[in-house]
Scaffold this active site. Sequence first.
Site, short mmCIF file in Angstrom:
data_model
loop_
_atom_site.label_atom_id
_atom_site.label_comp_id
_atom_site.label_asym_id
_atom_site.label_seq_id
_atom_site.Cartn_x
_atom_site.Cartn_y
_atom_site.Cartn_z
N LEU A 26 0.97 -1.35 -0.04
CA LEU A 26 0.04 0.03 -0.04
C LEU A 26 0.87 1.19 0.26
O LEU A 26 1.86 1.43 0.84
CB LEU A 26 -0.85 -0.01 1.39
CG LEU A 26 -1.73 1.16 1.39
CD1 LEU A 26 -3.25 0.73 2.04
CD2 LEU A 26 -1.06 2.25 2.26
N ASN A 28 0.46 5.59 0.51
CA ASN A 28 -0.58 6.65 0.54
C ASN A 28 0.52 8.15 0.59
O ASN A 28 1.25 8.03 -0.30
CB ASN A 28 -1.16 6.52 1.87
CG ASN A 28 -0.58 6.29 3.13
OD1 ASN A 28 0.15 5.26 3.11
ND2 ASN A 28 -0.93 7.35 4.06
N ASP A 29 0.62 8.70 1.55
CA ASP A 29 0.81 10.28 1.46
C ASP A 29 2.10 10.38 0.71
O ASP A 29 2.97 9.73 1.27
CB ASP A 29 1.01 10.78 2.86
CG ASP A 29 -0.33 10.83 3.45
OD1 ASP A 29 -1.39 10.08 3.13
OD2 ASP A 29 -0.33 11.45 4.63
N GLN A 45 4.53 7.27 1.99
CA GLN A 45 4.19 6.39 2.81
C GLN A 45 4.02 4.84 2.24
O GLN A 45 3.24 4.78 1.07
CB GLN A 45 2.71 6.66 3.83
CG GLN A 45 2.93 8.02 4.37
CD GLN A 45 3.59 7.85 5.80
OE1 GLN A 45 2.83 7.55 6.65
NE2 GLN A 45 4.82 8.36 5.89
N TYR A 88 5.20 8.25 10.15
CA TYR A 88 4.23 8.94 9.50
C TYR A 88 4.77 10.16 8.76
O TYR A 88 5.75 10.34 8.64
CB TYR A 88 3.00 9.33 10.47
CG TYR A 88 2.02 8.52 10.87
CD1 TYR A 88 2.44 7.12 10.58
CD2 TYR A 88 0.88 8.65 11.42
CE1 TYR A 88 1.40 6.12 10.95
CE2 TYR A 88 -0.25 7.63 11.66
CZ TYR A 88 0.09 6.58 11.48
OH TYR A 88 -0.82 5.28 11.61
N SER A 89 3.91 11.13 8.16
CA SER A 89 4.48 12.05 7.25
C SER A 89 5.31 13.12 7.73
O SER A 89 5.20 13.26 8.88
CB SER A 89 3.19 12.71 6.55
OG SER A 89 2.36 11.81 5.75
N ARG A 148 0.89 16.04 14.09
CA ARG A 148 1.93 15.16 13.27
C ARG A 148 1.73 16.21 11.95
O ARG A 148 1.24 17.14 11.78
CB ARG A 148 1.05 13.85 12.80
CG ARG A 148 -0.17 14.12 12.37
CD ARG A 148 -0.74 12.60 11.97
NE ARG A 148 -2.27 12.48 11.55
CZ ARG A 148 -3.28 12.58 12.05
NH1 ARG A 148 -3.28 12.30 13.48
NH2 ARG A 148 -4.49 12.54 11.67
N ASP A 149 2.67 15.58 10.93
CA ASP A 149 2.90 15.95 9.59
C ASP A 149 3.61 17.17 9.36
O ASP A 149 2.99 18.36 9.03
CB ASP A 149 1.59 15.82 8.87
CG ASP A 149 0.91 14.62 8.96
OD1 ASP A 149 1.31 13.63 9.24
OD2 ASP A 149 -0.42 14.78 8.83
N GLU A 202 -4.84 17.76 8.49
CA GLU A 202 -3.55 16.98 8.43
C GLU A 202 -2.64 17.74 7.27
O GLU A 202 -3.11 18.64 6.62
CB GLU A 202 -4.12 15.51 7.82
CG GLU A 202 -4.89 15.00 9.00
CD GLU A 202 -4.94 13.47 8.36
OE1 GLU A 202 -4.32 12.45 9.03
OE2 GLU A 202 -5.47 13.07 7.32
#
Length: 473
Positions: A26, A28-29, A45, A88-89, A148-149, A202
């Site tokens: 998978l 994602n970002d 990600q 995470y991002s 986050r991020d 986000e």
Amino acid sequence: MLDRTVLDAIEDPWRQSFHLCPARGLMNDPNGLIFWQGAYHVFYQWNPDGCVHQNKHWAHARSTDLIHWESLPVALAPDAVYDAHGCYSGCALDFDGALLLLYSGNVRDEAGGRSSYQCLARSRDGLHFDKLGPVIDGSPSGYTGHFRDPKAWREAGNWYAVIGAQREDLSGTVVLATSPDLHDWKLIGELIEPEESCYMYECPDLFVLDGCSVMTCCKQTQEVRAGNIYREDVAGYMIGQMDLGHARFSHGTFRQLDHGFDFYAPQTLLDPAGRRLLIGWMGLPTQPETPTVASGWTHCLTMPRELTLEGERLLQRPLRELKHLRGDEIRMPDVEVEAGTAISLPQVPEGAWELDISIEASIDADWVLHIYSGEDQSLSLAYEGGQGRLSLVRHCPAAGQIHERKGCDIGFRVERLQLFVDRSSVEIFVNNGIEVFTTRCYPTSGPSSPRLTAAQSVALHDIHLWPLAQRPA
């Protein structure tokens, strides 16, 4: 450090030809977009071991032309106590000859509670990264574990970062932090006033474009309607002026970046020519599984887009380098489509293609551009002139997409459409990027001709079609 660059890409007819997608697992970002030491770097990600939102690594790709991408060793794996449940991002930074990654480490306890740590990693060669540990140890007072991020930049001798946050009252905001050295950070204020229905912002990004401050971010809202909980995840932007000294962002309304079905978590970079480029994720946090899960992979990134400002609008235009993918041009003569009739456009090739078409019609005319037409997959762009509404309509039972419709009200005449179609995606740019529609799609039959149906007379001109194909770098 885990190295999965040797993995062969899964064979699948829906596998993209010119969009970044994972070899397996998978995606994602997009994270850490940067031009560093002569090349563009994109991290993203990635769960290498499945098609679910777990086990998030930072995968890494590099390009010198934004067209041909080289897969590099995994940059980050969730193997430390402060990122054990996901890297995470975050962002990438050029500092003192090194490539630094500032990212969120995610940790869950046995009860499912979340803790977040903003962490640094460093590389001297752009390939192998050493973790330096947390630089913001947990969530600051007044905020939950949804903190986050980080997206950071340097200005006037200091480092600044915008970070997505959730207050303890469960409302969302974006905070501004500053640091002299990327290690000691201080929060200096909130940039967005919380909305009642918004529980999280986000993936914030703050940059200057044509003298204005622009913030892109993803707004997550939840409302109760007729006794049912309705959740919406929308990527958008705000234009205004940033006062770093007082942590104030005076801005206009939140506008949606993309009106298609599959667009989220965009991030930007500044290239050596001074262009502000954006890449997003073709997905959403909550959606049905894609049909490619059966083959062991899912999701992809958008193609890069060039950003410009026009008044109060942020325009997204197709990356100009994409012209290098074009094969032999197919040109169709100008044509008049009479009221109540349809016209077929040029036959499209297998795989990927680009269509550029100009339209002349009264502002209250109704017309539909049918991109795919079939029981297995239908996709169309519909303009309802009387309502001033432009909508993307799709039906794909294989993907659980049953007669879906999504659109926006527009206050202008549609004069030009640019379509970029890959094996399982479509990106539509309206009037040089005033509006954009991005969606995944999964046709099972062979290529056919797009067609346009018109309720009132429409004139089509400057009709160009190109096959798109990767060539050796």
